[in-house]
Design a protein around this motif. Structure first.
Motif, PDB file in Angstrom:
ATOM      1  N   THR A 115       8.073 -12.627  -2.386  1.00 21.95           N
ATOM      2  CA  THR A 115       9.095 -11.811  -1.720  1.00 21.95           C
ATOM      3  C   THR A 115       9.163 -12.141  -0.229  1.00 21.95           C
ATOM      4  OG1 THR A 115       8.708 -10.018  -3.300  1.00 21.95           O
ATOM      5  CG2 THR A 115       9.872  -9.458  -1.271  1.00 21.95           C
ATOM      6  N   PRO A 146      10.572  -1.167  -5.136  1.00 20.41           N
ATOM      7  CA  PRO A 146      11.697  -2.086  -4.918  1.00 20.41           C
ATOM      8  C   PRO A 146      12.937  -1.676  -5.698  1.00 20.41           C
ATOM      9  CG  PRO A 146       9.670  -3.299  -5.304  1.00 20.41           C
ATOM     10  CD  PRO A 146       9.366  -1.868  -5.614  1.00 20.41           C
ATOM     11  N   ASN A 172      11.930  -6.682  -3.578  1.00 19.66           N
ATOM     12  CA  ASN A 172      11.073  -7.674  -4.221  1.00 19.66           C
ATOM     13  C   ASN A 172      11.877  -8.962  -4.365  1.00 19.66           C
ATOM     14  OD1 ASN A 172      12.713  -7.419  -6.485  1.00 19.66           O
ATOM     15  ND2 ASN A 172      11.271  -6.130  -7.612  1.00 19.66           N
ATOM     16  N   TRP A 182       4.631  -6.648   2.370  1.00 15.88           N
ATOM     17  CA  TRP A 182       5.536  -7.201   1.362  1.00 15.88           C
ATOM     18  C   TRP A 182       5.011  -6.937  -0.036  1.00 15.88           C
ATOM     19  CZ3 TRP A 182      10.204  -8.985   2.795  1.00 15.88           C
ATOM     20  CH2 TRP A 182      10.384  -9.326   4.141  1.00 15.88           C
ATOM     21  N   GLU A 183       5.926  -6.900  -0.973  1.00 20.14           N
ATOM     22  CA  GLU A 183       5.553  -6.696  -2.372  1.00 20.14           C
ATOM     23  C   GLU A 183       4.603  -7.802  -2.835  1.00 20.14           C
ATOM     24  OE1 GLU A 183       5.933  -4.368  -5.928  1.00 20.14           O
ATOM     25  OE2 GLU A 183       6.488  -4.028  -3.829  1.00 20.14           O
ATOM     26  N   ASP A 184       4.873  -9.012  -2.427  1.00 18.23           N
ATOM     27  CA  ASP A 184       4.010 -10.164  -2.725  1.00 18.23           C
ATOM     28  C   ASP A 184       4.451 -11.319  -1.832  1.00 18.23           C
ATOM     29  OD1 ASP A 184       6.332 -11.275  -4.002  1.00 18.23           O
ATOM     30  OD2 ASP A 184       5.813 -10.162  -5.817  1.00 18.23           O
ATOM     31  N   SER A 208      15.463  -8.511  -5.748  1.00 15.18           N
ATOM     32  CA  SER A 208      16.336  -7.438  -5.254  1.00 15.18           C
ATOM     33  C   SER A 208      17.730  -7.921  -4.875  1.00 15.18           C
ATOM     34  CB  SER A 208      15.698  -6.753  -4.042  1.00 15.18           C
ATOM     35  OG  SER A 208      14.555  -6.027  -4.417  1.00 15.18           O
TER      36      SER A 208
END
Length: 406
Positions: free
Chosen positions: A392, A339, A362, A387-389, A365
């Motif tokens: 996000t 990210p 993320n 996705w990062e998590d 960002s």
């Protein structure tokens, strides 16, 4: 003042100093009214305008600014223009003129000349005799990469034309800003070798490099380059630049983080280019605002991790980026491997990139995520994103808009 009549015989020009007649239905100006005090005349975007009277032009001895841009039906200019001895600014962009008027070299006070998008212009004879010309715009002008019956000249003919043009430009001792299109390696080398001329370049378009691939390292000398556009061009892999041998430019600068290669570059537009697998050199464009990449069939990643690790110093890319467009990139798998902060990002288009599974985002960002618009077609690309998590994903999901719904 608006007007749609064919002639201005009833306008009292004698007392007028500034006149704007842009975007009207004017068809021709044929009157011989005296305009001895007129200093500024805006006539742009009169799409019906075909003719300017020589007598009308002759009377404007004090005219300093003349804008005829966007008048596509104007294909010639009266020779009386050579009598505009006070003219400092002349915009002929997006007209159909084929040549500059006879005696053009007599405009000794001309400082700004715009000939961009003059796709029928065949000659700029007299331009090298303008003693104080400071701004010259030639991008997408036929005088640079000409047409014959809507077909391009041969590479050899275009190379000769570009070398001849460069020789004319070298005579402009006071030139400060130059925008230009180039289509041969010889033309690019000629400009790159002249440091003074290279430093004048503000906008450059690379178009249809066929004889030899485009060597991006030759752009390093263009220290004031703001916009780079490449279209239908084959580009050398950047790794080969390091071993370019006895180059006129220290190409190792491209991998030295302390060098100032592309610090003024704010826009990069790449369309239908071959030979490009990555764009790691964009690390040296810290002030990039717009990045548009369309139809690069071989592009696999924007920034290559291995190449970045070989660069001295820490560089965080795209800190000033506002618009990122990635479209029709069949092999693109990555923008960046982790990210990134995008404090100014407002537009992100990642359409028709079937292998792009993850965006470099993320939850932190983009600060003003409510102002961000993300476009992604087809819809399956958006659904398959990794996705990062979850935080996000939740943060950016409202930013998506499918192009098919626009």
């Amino acid at each position: 003042m608006g007007a749609c009549n064919r002639c201005f015989e009833y306008i009292r020009w004698g007392a007028v100093r500034r006149m704007s007649l842009m975007a009207n239905n004017i068809e021709e100006i044929t009157c011989s009214s005296k305009c001895s005090r007129l200093t500024t005349l805006f006539l742009q975007s009169n799409w019906k305008l075909k003719n300017l009277s020589g007598e009308f032009i002759r009377s404007m001895k004090e005219l300093a600014v003349l804008d005829l841009s966007g008048n596509f039906n104007i294909n010639e200019l009266p020779e009386q223009m050579s009598g505009l001895v006070s003219l400092q600014f002349l915009d002929l962009s997006r007209t159909s003129i084929k040549q500059l008027p006879v005696g053009f070299q007599e405009l000794k006070k001309l400082m700004h000349l715009d000939l961009a998008f003059t796709n029928r212009l065949c000659s700029i004879n007299g331009i090298s005799e303008l003693p104080i010309l400071r701004v010259l715009k030639l991008q997408d002008s036929n005088v640079v990469h000409g047409y014959v019956s809507e077909k391009y000249y041969s590479d050899e003919t275009r190379a000769r034309a570009e070398v001849s043009l460069v020789k004319k430009l070298q005579l402009l001792e006071h030139l400060q800003v130059l925008t230009i299109s180039l289509s041969t390696d010889l033309g690019l080398e000629q400009i790159s070798c002249d440091k003074r001329l290279a430093n004048c370049i503000n906008v450059v378009q690379m178009h249809k490099f066929h004889q030899k691939p485009l060597n991006i390292s030759l752009l390093v000398n263009m220290e004031n380059l703001c916009e780079l556009r490449m279209r239908s061009t084959y580009v050398l892999e950047i790794d080969s630049y390091i071993n370019f041998g006895e180059s006129r430019t220290d190409l190792s600068d491209l991998y030295n983080a302390t060098s100032e290669c592309f610090t003024n570059l704010s826009l990069v537009n790449l369309f239908d280019c071959k030979g490009i697998k990555d764009l790691t050199w964009l690390l040296f464009a810290p002030n990039l605002v717009e990045l548009h990449i369309v139809h690069l069939e071989e592009l696999e990643e924007v920034i290559n991790k291995e190449k970045e690790t070989n660069i001295t110093g820490l560089i965080i890319p795209f800190l000033k980026l506002q618009s990122l467009s990635l479209s029709s990139l069949p092999k693109l798998e990555s923008v960046y491997w982790c990210p990134l902060p995008f404090p100014f990002l407002r537009e992100l288009d990642a359409s028709y990139c079937p292998k792009l599974r993850k965006l470099p985002l993320n939850a932190l960002s983009v600060l003003r995520v409510e102002e961000l618009v993300i476009s992604m077609d087809p819809r399956e690309q958006r659904i398959d994103l990794e996705w990062e998590d979850e935080v996000t994903k939740k943060r950016f999901s409202p930013s998506f808009i499918a192009l098919s719904q626009v």
